[in-house]
Every structure is written in structure tokens, then in C-alpha cells.
Design a protein around this motif. Structure first.
Motif: not given
Length: 377
Positions: A112-113, A115-120, A126-128
Motif C-alpha cells: 500500500e505504501l 501504491a500510494r507513493a506512485r499516486g495509485l 486492498e486496504q482490508l
């Protein structure tokens, strides 16, 4: 190891256990409810803890640290004659389960880190996933739908079990392949898997293969079916099986044969990452040597009832079904990107006819040797 005293005062024990959050008040409460009562006496006549009392306190505190309530702890520690080695092995198994659970959560957090760093966008599903437990807890929910005993594989295992009357099933999961006419004890570290065992199935102990809570040669035979590749230390687990049983029967996978990755079209053409999943897996020869076993092939029937990874070798469209893949640990291990790519590529080839053209020789086969092996010691 230091010298062992004959007794310990309440204050002394509270001081020793202080790092675990134990106070004199806690000890008095445990005494009042009968959980840990000091049974010794000081020379002055005051109540004190014997070595056995301290050992029991250690077990209580360890189970508390693992999140068990006082009532559950009281049931777990049992009476004063409870085997301390059994507790240690059970505790080790529970700690291994928590470690695996933490590893899965860490991997999900890292994904998740990234993905978020890539702006996705990160979906709620996915969070769960971060709250998933150990590997079997992630895949276990689909087991009852697609994983059941295949009678032909069961027959081969039954022959290997011979005339054994007492059987230990290690990494037992939901109980597939447990012989109904024997005295079976199951071992399964995943709470999700234990919760799916059917009513009336064999008693199941929460423990890991590497630390079996049983005395030497307690069983006629120890069996393990399609589970060794999930163990933290397969060789140690196999040796534990050899310790607690007179004979051992294990269904596992052969990575010794040159070019073994090409035996199965799914790993050869669509999922090369499968090789990395088993990169640290012991060789078949190494596992056989560890327990003094011989190996025999286990053919996979074309209509295999057990939805293991290789089961649908003649039914490729099954791998496009999410509920089928969820019961296979491989997909969790390779990660969502590899899974999505493989499924998409396979779907395209099935639609275009390329898969049928490449694998035309499979149509007339009733069974295939895809690397499953039965170790018999």
C-alpha cells in the motif's frame, strides 16, 4: 543456568516479573482466583512460590501476552501436572503464527505504501487485506468450496499409512485426507483453518510443525498433506514428525528434477514467479534424507476433486475463477500483479485457441505427473 532457589517471596516474584507488567496486586489476584497460588513457605512461615509455581506463572504470563483472557488461560494451563514441555511447544507454535501474521501484514503495508507513493488508488478491498492473518488465514476461507479429499490420492496415502492405528495429521487444515477409521490427532496453527474443520472431526491442537507438543514416538504414523511448503523450517518440521511417530508419510513437491518448472504449463507459460516461491524450499532428496524416506510419484487426476494448484491442468478455465485461486497459496505468494498478468494472459490464450494448440497432448490423459511426491519413512 544459575542456581535454583527453593522458594520465592511474592515481592521477589513481582520484581522478577515486573517487566511483564506484573505487580504484587496482580499476583494476589491470581492467588484469589486460583490461577497461580504460592504453595511454598519461607523459614519465617510466610507463603512463597515454589519452582513449580513460578513455572506455572511463566505459562500464565506468556498466554496473557498472546492475548488470552484469564478464563482461557486457566483452561490452557490446566492442573499442576500439566507437561511444561507441551506448554513451551504450544507457545512456540502460537508465536510462530503471530510472526507469520505480522509478516503478511507487513507485506500488505509495504504494497500500500508503494501504491500510494506512485499516486495509485487503493481500493477498500486492498486496504482490508492488511488485516489478513497468516497465509492460510488469507486463503483458508475458500477451502471448503474447492478443497476436498480426492479419492485416488487418498487411496495412495492410505496404502502408505499401512496398519497404523494412531495418526498425527500435521498442518491438518480442514481435515482432508484424515482416515476416518483411525485414531487421529490433528495439528493446525491457523485459527481460520481450525474453525472450518467439520463437526465430529479429529481433535485439533494449535501448534506448529517445528514444535510438536507430544512425547517421542507417541503415534504410529505422522502424516502431512500439501503443507510442508508453508512451514518456516521444513526440515525441522519433518524431523519433529519423525521424533513423535514411528513412521512418517508426507505429500510434498519435487524441485530436484532439472527443468521442473516446465512440467506444468501454468508455471511454464504464465507464472514464472512460481520458481521464486520455492527458491528456498528444501530439495526432495534433502527432505527424504532428513527422515529416511523413499519417494513415489502421485499422479494428479484430470478431474481431481482437491483444488490444489495443479488440480486443473486439463481444465484451464478454472484458473480464471477468483474463488478457485483464493484456495491456492501460490497466488498469495506471487502477489497481485503477477496473478493479474497470468490470468489475463491465460484468458487471452483460451479465447484465441493458443492454449489448446500448445497443450493438445493433454486431452487424452487421465492423470499427469506434475511433481507431487509421497515421502514414506
Amino acid at each position: 543456568m544459575g542456581a535454583v532457589e527453593d522458594h520465592w517471596t511474592v515481592g521477589r516474584v513481582a520484581g522478577l516479573a515486573g517487566l511483564a507488567g506484573v505487580s504484587v496486586r496482580t499476583l494476589h489476584h491470581y492467588d484469589e482466583i486460583g490461577l497461580v497460588r504460592p504453595s511454598a513457605r519461607t523459614p519465617a512461615g510466610y507463603r512463597a512460590y515454589s519452582a513449580g509455581d513460578v513455572e506455572r506463572l511463566r505459562e500464565v504470563l506468556a498466554y496473557r501476552r498472546l492475548g488470552f483472557g484469564l478464563r482461557e488461560v486457566a483452561e490452557l494451563v490446566g492442573g499442576p501436572s500439566t507437561d511444561a514441555l507441551a506448554h513451551l511447544r504450544r507457545l512456540r507454535g502460537l508465536l510462530l503464527e503471530q510472526r507469520d501474521r505480522a509478516d503478511v501484514m507487513m507485506a500488505a503495508i509495504d504494497r500500500e505504501l508503494e501504491a500510494r507513493a506512485r499516486g495509485l488508488r487503493v481500493t477498500p478491498e486492498e486496504q482490508l487485506q492488511m488485516l489478513g492473518a497468516r497465509l492460510y488465514d488469507e486463503i483458508g476461507g475458500a477451502y471448503t468450496a474447492t478443497r476436498s479429499t480426492d479419492p485416488r490420492i487418498a487411496a495412495q496415502i492410505r496404502v502408505a499409512l499401512g496398519d497404523a492405528r494412531t495418526v498425527l495429521n500435521v498442518g491438518a487444515g480442514t481435515g482432508s485426507y484424515e482416515p476416518a477409521d483411525r485414531d487421529v490427532t490433528a495439528v493446525e496453527p491457523s485459527a481460520v483453518m481450525r474453525g472450518q474443520r467439520p463437526p465430529g472431526s479429529a481433535p485439533c491442537v494449535a501448534a506448529a510443525a517445528e514444535s510438536l507438543p507430544f512425547e517421542d514416538r507417541s503415534f504410529d504414523v505422522a502424516m502431512a498433506v500439501s503443507t510442508v511448503h508453508h512451514w518456516g523450517d521444513p526440515i525441522a518440521g519433518l524431523r519433529e514428525m519423525r521424533r513423535v511417530a514411528r513412521r512418517v508419510v508426507v505429500l510434498t513437491f519435487d524441485t530436484d528434477e532439472p527443468g521442473w518448472q516446465g512440467r506444468f504449463w501454468l508455471t511454464r507459460d504464465y507464472l514464472p514467479e512460481f520458481a521464486a516461491v520455492l527458491a528456498d524450499f528444501p530439495s526432495l532428496a534433502g527432505m527424504a534424507d532428513a527422515i529416511g524416506a523413499r519417494a513415489e510419484p502421485v499422479p494428479v487426476p484430470w478431474d481431481c476433486a482437491d483444488g490444489l494448484f495443479e488440480a486443473y491442468w486439463r481444465r484451464p478455465a478454472a484458473y480464471l475463477e477468483d474463488h478457485v485461486r483464493r484456495a491456492m497459496s501460490v497466488w498469495t505468494r506471487v502477489g497481485p500483479q503477477a496473478e493479474q498478468r497470468a490470468v489475463r494472459s491465460l484468458g487471452d490464450d483460451l479465447e484465441s485457441g493458443r492454449w489448446a494448440e500448445r497443450n493438445s497432448g493433454l486431452a487424452g490423459l487421465d492423470a499427469a505427473d506434475l511433481g507431487l511426491r509421497l515421502l514414506i519413512a
